[in-house]
Design a protein around this motif. Structure first.
Motif, PDB file in Angstrom:
ATOM      1  N   CYS A  47       0.750  -1.467   0.087  1.00 37.20           N
ATOM      2  CA  CYS A  47      -0.018  -0.020  -0.004  1.00 37.20           C
ATOM      3  C   CYS A  47       0.665   1.297  -0.097  1.00 37.20           C
ATOM      4  CB  CYS A  47      -0.943   0.150   1.144  1.00 37.20           C
ATOM      5  SG  CYS A  47      -2.069   1.601   1.320  1.00 37.20           S
ATOM      6  N   SER A  48       1.919   1.362   0.759  1.00 41.68           N
ATOM      7  CA  SER A  48       2.786   2.509   0.827  1.00 41.68           C
ATOM      8  C   SER A  48       3.503   2.492  -0.520  1.00 41.68           C
ATOM      9  CB  SER A  48       3.926   2.428   2.000  1.00 41.68           C
ATOM     10  OG  SER A  48       4.659   1.190   1.686  1.00 41.68           O
ATOM     11  N   ASN A  49       3.616   1.503  -1.315  1.00 40.17           N
ATOM     12  CA  ASN A  49       4.462   1.888  -2.626  1.00 40.17           C
ATOM     13  C   ASN A  49       3.281   1.698  -3.575  1.00 40.17           C
ATOM     14  OD1 ASN A  49       7.361   1.877  -2.014  1.00 40.17           O
ATOM     15  ND2 ASN A  49       6.740  -0.266  -0.761  1.00 40.17           N
ATOM     16  N   GLY A  50       2.048   1.982  -3.526  1.00 42.56           N
ATOM     17  CA  GLY A  50       0.952   2.055  -4.620  1.00 42.56           C
ATOM     18  C   GLY A  50       0.735   0.932  -5.273  1.00 42.56           C
ATOM     19  N   ILE A  51       1.134  -0.456  -4.733  1.00 39.83           N
ATOM     20  CA  ILE A  51       0.769  -1.526  -5.250  1.00 39.83           C
ATOM     21  C   ILE A  51      -0.626  -2.265  -4.737  1.00 39.83           C
ATOM     22  CG2 ILE A  51       1.424  -4.128  -5.465  1.00 39.83           C
ATOM     23  CD1 ILE A  51       4.390  -2.858  -4.873  1.00 39.83           C
ATOM     24  N   PRO A  52      -1.644  -2.407  -5.659  1.00 42.62           N
ATOM     25  CA  PRO A  52      -2.997  -2.682  -4.986  1.00 42.62           C
ATOM     26  C   PRO A  52      -2.909  -4.078  -4.349  1.00 42.62           C
ATOM     27  CG  PRO A  52      -2.672  -3.277  -7.313  1.00 42.62           C
ATOM     28  CD  PRO A  52      -1.592  -2.617  -6.984  1.00 42.62           C
ATOM     29  N   ARG A  53      -3.864  -4.476  -3.527  1.00 38.63           N
ATOM     30  CA  ARG A  53      -3.915  -5.522  -2.611  1.00 38.63           C
ATOM     31  C   ARG A  53      -3.943  -6.915  -3.582  1.00 38.63           C
ATOM     32  NH1 ARG A  53      -6.378  -6.076   2.750  1.00 38.63           N
ATOM     33  NH2 ARG A  53      -7.052  -8.049   3.167  1.00 38.63           N
ATOM     34  N   SER A  54      -4.931  -6.812  -4.598  1.00 37.74           N
ATOM     35  CA  SER A  54      -5.067  -7.859  -5.544  1.00 37.74           C
ATOM     36  C   SER A  54      -3.648  -8.523  -6.161  1.00 37.74           C
ATOM     37  CB  SER A  54      -5.941  -7.503  -6.919  1.00 37.74           C
ATOM     38  OG  SER A  54      -5.415  -6.358  -7.576  1.00 37.74           O
TER      39      SER A  54
END
Length: 168
Positions: free
Chosen positions: A28-35
């Motif tokens: 999340c802190s690196n802008g990567i989605p949970r999916s």
């Protein structure tokens, strides 16, 4: 750079945080989605390790063990269900990927049909491989009881297998 922050991971601050939750925070802190996190865990065969530890951190293990006091039976039942679902999903994905790939390269490169020798075995083997990796990750999580150790064991097993095949 618009944001600056720190992710505290000390057990004293976040005693109930699982490794999976920590990975989600980092993503999340690196802008990567949970999916994407879940997808990568599934691809590398570590979904079983991430999922197995949920009961312990949430307290749901108490309910499971009250219903079935023998831990081995609970683990065997969960592993069987997990393997069955993984097998079905793996086979569907492998056959869909094969058919989509054949449709994409049709007319541009040699193609293979499901009726050709060895094709069904290779495509079905992909789903079986995913199932074997999923079951192996559950076993590693159950035996080692530490997510980092289980992940390291799975990654080592995959790397060892790939390197061993390359020399043959």
């Amino acid at each position: 750079m618009r944001e600056v922050g720190a992710l505290l991971d000390a057990k004293a601050l976040h005693g109930g945080r699982r490794a999976f939750d920590h990975l989600l925070c980092l993503a999340c802190s690196n802008g990567i989605p949970r999916s994407r996190v879940k997808e990568v865990l599934r691809v590398v065969g570590l979904e079983g390790v991430a999922r197995r530890r949920v009961e312990y951190s949430s307290g749901m293990i108490r309910t499971s063990l009250i219903a079935v006091p023998k831990r081995g039976r609970v683990l065997a039942a969960k592993s069987l269900v997990f393997a069955g679902v993984t097998f079905v999903v793996g086979e569907v994905v492998c056959f869909a990927a094969f058919l989509a790939g054949q449709a994409l390269i049709s007319g541009h490169a040699p193609t293979a049909a499901l009726g050709d020798p060895g094709v069904i075995r290779a495509v079905a083997g992909g789903g079986l491989l995913l199932t074997a990796m999923a079951v192996l990750s559950v076993v590693a999580g159950a035996l080692l009881r530490h997510p980092a150790a289980a992940i390291a064991a799975i990654v080592y097993a995959i790397a060892w297998t790939l390197l061993d095949r390359r020399d043959a």
